[in-house]
Design a protein around this motif. Structure first.
Motif, PDB file in Angstrom:
ATOM      1  N   LEU A   1       0.827  -1.204   0.000  1.00 42.15           N
ATOM      2  CA  LEU A   1       0.000   0.000   0.000  1.00 42.15           C
ATOM      3  C   LEU A   1       0.864   1.258   0.000  1.00 42.15           C
ATOM      4  O   LEU A   1       0.500   2.264  -0.613  1.00 42.15           O
ATOM      5  CB  LEU A   1      -0.940  -0.003   1.208  1.00 42.15           C
ATOM      6  CG  LEU A   1      -1.948  -1.154   1.275  1.00 42.15           C
ATOM      7  CD1 LEU A   1      -2.852  -0.995   2.486  1.00 42.15           C
ATOM      8  CD2 LEU A   1      -2.761  -1.261   0.005  1.00 42.15           C
ATOM      9  N   ALA A   2       2.011   1.199   0.667  1.00 45.76           N
ATOM     10  CA  ALA A   2       2.905   2.355   0.737  1.00 45.76           C
ATOM     11  C   ALA A   2       3.424   2.745  -0.646  1.00 45.76           C
ATOM     12  O   ALA A   2       3.678   3.925  -0.903  1.00 45.76           O
ATOM     13  CB  ALA A   2       4.068   2.072   1.677  1.00 45.76           C
ATOM     14  N   MET A   3       3.535   1.785  -1.556  1.00 48.25           N
ATOM     15  CA  MET A   3       3.975   2.094  -2.920  1.00 48.25           C
ATOM     16  C   MET A   3       2.993   3.016  -3.634  1.00 48.25           C
ATOM     17  O   MET A   3       3.340   3.678  -4.596  1.00 48.25           O
ATOM     18  CB  MET A   3       4.163   0.804  -3.728  1.00 48.25           C
ATOM     19  CG  MET A   3       5.351  -0.002  -3.266  1.00 48.25           C
ATOM     20  SD  MET A   3       5.781  -1.377  -4.360  1.00 48.25           S
ATOM     21  CE  MET A   3       4.256  -2.268  -4.523  1.00 48.25           C
ATOM     22  N   HIS A   4       1.763   3.049  -3.131  1.00 48.51           N
ATOM     23  CA  HIS A   4       0.716   3.897  -3.724  1.00 48.51           C
ATOM     24  C   HIS A   4       0.310   5.003  -2.746  1.00 48.51           C
ATOM     25  O   HIS A   4      -0.796   5.528  -2.827  1.00 48.51           O
ATOM     26  CB  HIS A   4      -0.491   3.041  -4.107  1.00 48.51           C
ATOM     27  CG  HIS A   4      -0.145   1.965  -5.085  1.00 48.51           C
ATOM     28  ND1 HIS A   4      -0.032   2.201  -6.427  1.00 48.51           N
ATOM     29  CD2 HIS A   4       0.151   0.653  -4.907  1.00 48.51           C
ATOM     30  CE1 HIS A   4       0.309   1.076  -7.048  1.00 48.51           C
ATOM     31  NE2 HIS A   4       0.422   0.126  -6.139  1.00 48.51           N
ATOM     32  N   PHE A   5       1.188   5.306  -1.793  1.00 46.78           N
ATOM     33  CA  PHE A   5       0.988   6.358  -0.790  1.00 46.78           C
ATOM     34  C   PHE A   5      -0.189   6.077   0.141  1.00 46.78           C
ATOM     35  O   PHE A   5      -0.816   6.985   0.661  1.00 46.78           O
ATOM     36  CB  PHE A   5       0.832   7.736  -1.460  1.00 46.78           C
ATOM     37  CG  PHE A   5       1.963   8.052  -2.384  1.00 46.78           C
ATOM     38  CD1 PHE A   5       3.193   8.417  -1.859  1.00 46.78           C
ATOM     39  CD2 PHE A   5       1.818   7.944  -3.752  1.00 46.78           C
ATOM     40  CE1 PHE A   5       4.260   8.698  -2.708  1.00 46.78           C
ATOM     41  CE2 PHE A   5       2.883   8.218  -4.608  1.00 46.78           C
ATOM     42  CZ  PHE A   5       4.103   8.596  -4.089  1.00 46.78           C
ATOM     43  N   GLY A   6      -0.471   4.804   0.339  1.00 49.18           N
ATOM     44  CA  GLY A   6      -1.535   4.410   1.246  1.00 49.18           C
ATOM     45  C   GLY A   6      -0.977   3.734   2.477  1.00 49.18           C
ATOM     46  O   GLY A   6       0.223   3.477   2.591  1.00 49.18           O
ATOM     47  N   ASP A   7      -1.875   3.441   3.396  1.00 49.43           N
ATOM     48  CA  ASP A   7      -1.488   2.758   4.622  1.00 49.43           C
ATOM     49  C   ASP A   7      -2.698   2.009   5.147  1.00 49.43           C
ATOM     50  O   ASP A   7      -3.818   2.177   4.655  1.00 49.43           O
ATOM     51  CB  ASP A   7      -0.989   3.767   5.656  1.00 49.43           C
ATOM     52  CG  ASP A   7      -0.124   3.119   6.729  1.00 49.43           C
ATOM     53  OD1 ASP A   7       0.082   1.889   6.697  1.00 49.43           O
ATOM     54  OD2 ASP A   7       0.341   3.851   7.616  1.00 49.43           O
ATOM     55  N   ILE A   8      -2.470   1.188   6.153  1.00 45.19           N
ATOM     56  CA  ILE A   8      -3.533   0.375   6.720  1.00 45.19           C
ATOM     57  C   ILE A   8      -3.327   0.274   8.230  1.00 45.19           C
ATOM     58  O   ILE A   8      -2.194   0.264   8.704  1.00 45.19           O
ATOM     59  CB  ILE A   8      -3.549  -1.029   6.072  1.00 45.19           C
ATOM     60  CG1 ILE A   8      -4.751  -1.846   6.526  1.00 45.19           C
ATOM     61  CG2 ILE A   8      -2.246  -1.760   6.333  1.00 45.19           C
ATOM     62  CD1 ILE A   8      -4.965  -3.113   5.713  1.00 45.19           C
ATOM     63  N   GLU A   9      -4.431   0.236   8.950  1.00 45.26           N
ATOM     64  CA  GLU A   9      -4.388   0.088  10.408  1.00 45.26           C
ATOM     65  C   GLU A   9      -5.315  -1.048  10.806  1.00 45.26           C
ATOM     66  O   GLU A   9      -6.484  -1.078  10.416  1.00 45.26           O
ATOM     67  CB  GLU A   9      -4.848   1.387  11.068  1.00 45.26           C
ATOM     68  CG  GLU A   9      -4.905   1.327  12.571  1.00 45.26           C
ATOM     69  CD  GLU A   9      -5.475   2.607  13.167  1.00 45.26           C
ATOM     70  OE1 GLU A   9      -6.213   2.507  14.169  1.00 45.26           O
ATOM     71  OE2 GLU A   9      -5.212   3.696  12.623  1.00 45.26           O
ATOM     72  N   LEU A  10      -4.808  -1.979  11.583  1.00 49.75           N
ATOM     73  CA  LEU A  10      -5.613  -3.082  12.100  1.00 49.75           C
ATOM     74  C   LEU A  10      -6.440  -2.579  13.273  1.00 49.75           C
ATOM     75  O   LEU A  10      -5.904  -2.002  14.212  1.00 49.75           O
ATOM     76  CB  LEU A  10      -4.716  -4.238  12.536  1.00 49.75           C
ATOM     77  CG  LEU A  10      -5.413  -5.454  13.131  1.00 49.75           C
ATOM     78  CD1 LEU A  10      -6.419  -6.059  12.159  1.00 49.75           C
ATOM     79  CD2 LEU A  10      -4.379  -6.486  13.551  1.00 49.75           C
ATOM     80  N   VAL A  11      -7.741  -2.781  13.201  1.00 54.15           N
ATOM     81  CA  VAL A  11      -8.642  -2.317  14.257  1.00 54.15           C
ATOM     82  C   VAL A  11      -9.024  -3.463  15.187  1.00 54.15           C
ATOM     83  O   VAL A  11      -8.919  -3.348  16.398  1.00 54.15           O
ATOM     84  CB  VAL A  11      -9.919  -1.674  13.653  1.00 54.15           C
ATOM     85  CG1 VAL A  11     -10.910  -1.286  14.736  1.00 54.15           C
ATOM     86  CG2 VAL A  11      -9.549  -0.483  12.793  1.00 54.15           C
ATOM     87  N   LYS A  12      -9.445  -4.590  14.600  1.00 52.49           N
ATOM     88  CA  LYS A  12      -9.989  -5.667  15.433  1.00 52.49           C
ATOM     89  C   LYS A  12      -9.976  -6.976  14.649  1.00 52.49           C
ATOM     90  O   LYS A  12     -10.092  -6.976  13.425  1.00 52.49           O
ATOM     91  CB  LYS A  12     -11.423  -5.280  15.792  1.00 52.49           C
ATOM     92  CG  LYS A  12     -12.173  -6.210  16.684  1.00 52.49           C
ATOM     93  CD  LYS A  12     -13.465  -5.521  17.128  1.00 52.49           C
ATOM     94  CE  LYS A  12     -14.657  -6.403  16.983  1.00 52.49           C
ATOM     95  NZ  LYS A  12     -15.906  -5.752  17.372  1.00 52.49           N
ATOM     96  N   VAL A  13      -9.849  -8.074  15.371  1.00 52.06           N
ATOM     97  CA  VAL A  13      -9.962  -9.410  14.788  1.00 52.06           C
ATOM     98  C   VAL A  13     -10.904 -10.195  15.690  1.00 52.06           C
ATOM     99  O   VAL A  13     -10.669 -10.311  16.888  1.00 52.06           O
ATOM    100  CB  VAL A  13      -8.600 -10.123  14.709  1.00 52.06           C
ATOM    101  CG1 VAL A  13      -8.779 -11.529  14.146  1.00 52.06           C
ATOM    102  CG2 VAL A  13      -7.600  -9.327  13.895  1.00 52.06           C
TER     103      VAL A  13
END
Length: 92
Positions: free
Chosen positions: A17-29
């Motif tokens: 995702l960083a290659m496309h200037f994005g990011d991700i955050e894990l909220v819950k499983v």
């Protein structure tokens, strides 16, 4: 399972995702359902659903077969809500 999912996100998904200037955050499983927030350029992107299915879910299931589904959590920050209230009050 939270730690395993987070490890896959950190090592495998976040760099993609960083290659496309994005990011991700894990909220819950919970019960095989992984809830995440997409951040940066991925936040609000029209292709977010494809990112979830084609990248996030696929990569997670390759490493952790117990993952059944990935759900997108989209929350509005309190700061944005306060700003909107302020703007709406000016119009009155």
């Amino acid at each position: 399972m939270f730690d395993k999912v987070n490890e896959v996100i950190q090592k495998k998904i976040r760099p993609k995702l960083a290659m496309h200037f994005g990011d991700i955050e894990l909220v819950k499983v919970e019960d095989g359902v992984v809830e995440v927030k997409l951040l940066g350029a991925c936040s609000g992107c029209p292709s977010a659903r494809f990112t979830l299915e084609d990248i996030v879910l696929t990569d997670l299931q390759e490493e952790i077969p117990e993952v059944k589904e990935v759900a997108l959590v989209s929350e509005v920050s309190q700061e944005l809500i306060d700003m909107a209230k302020k703007i709406l009050k000016k119009d009155k």
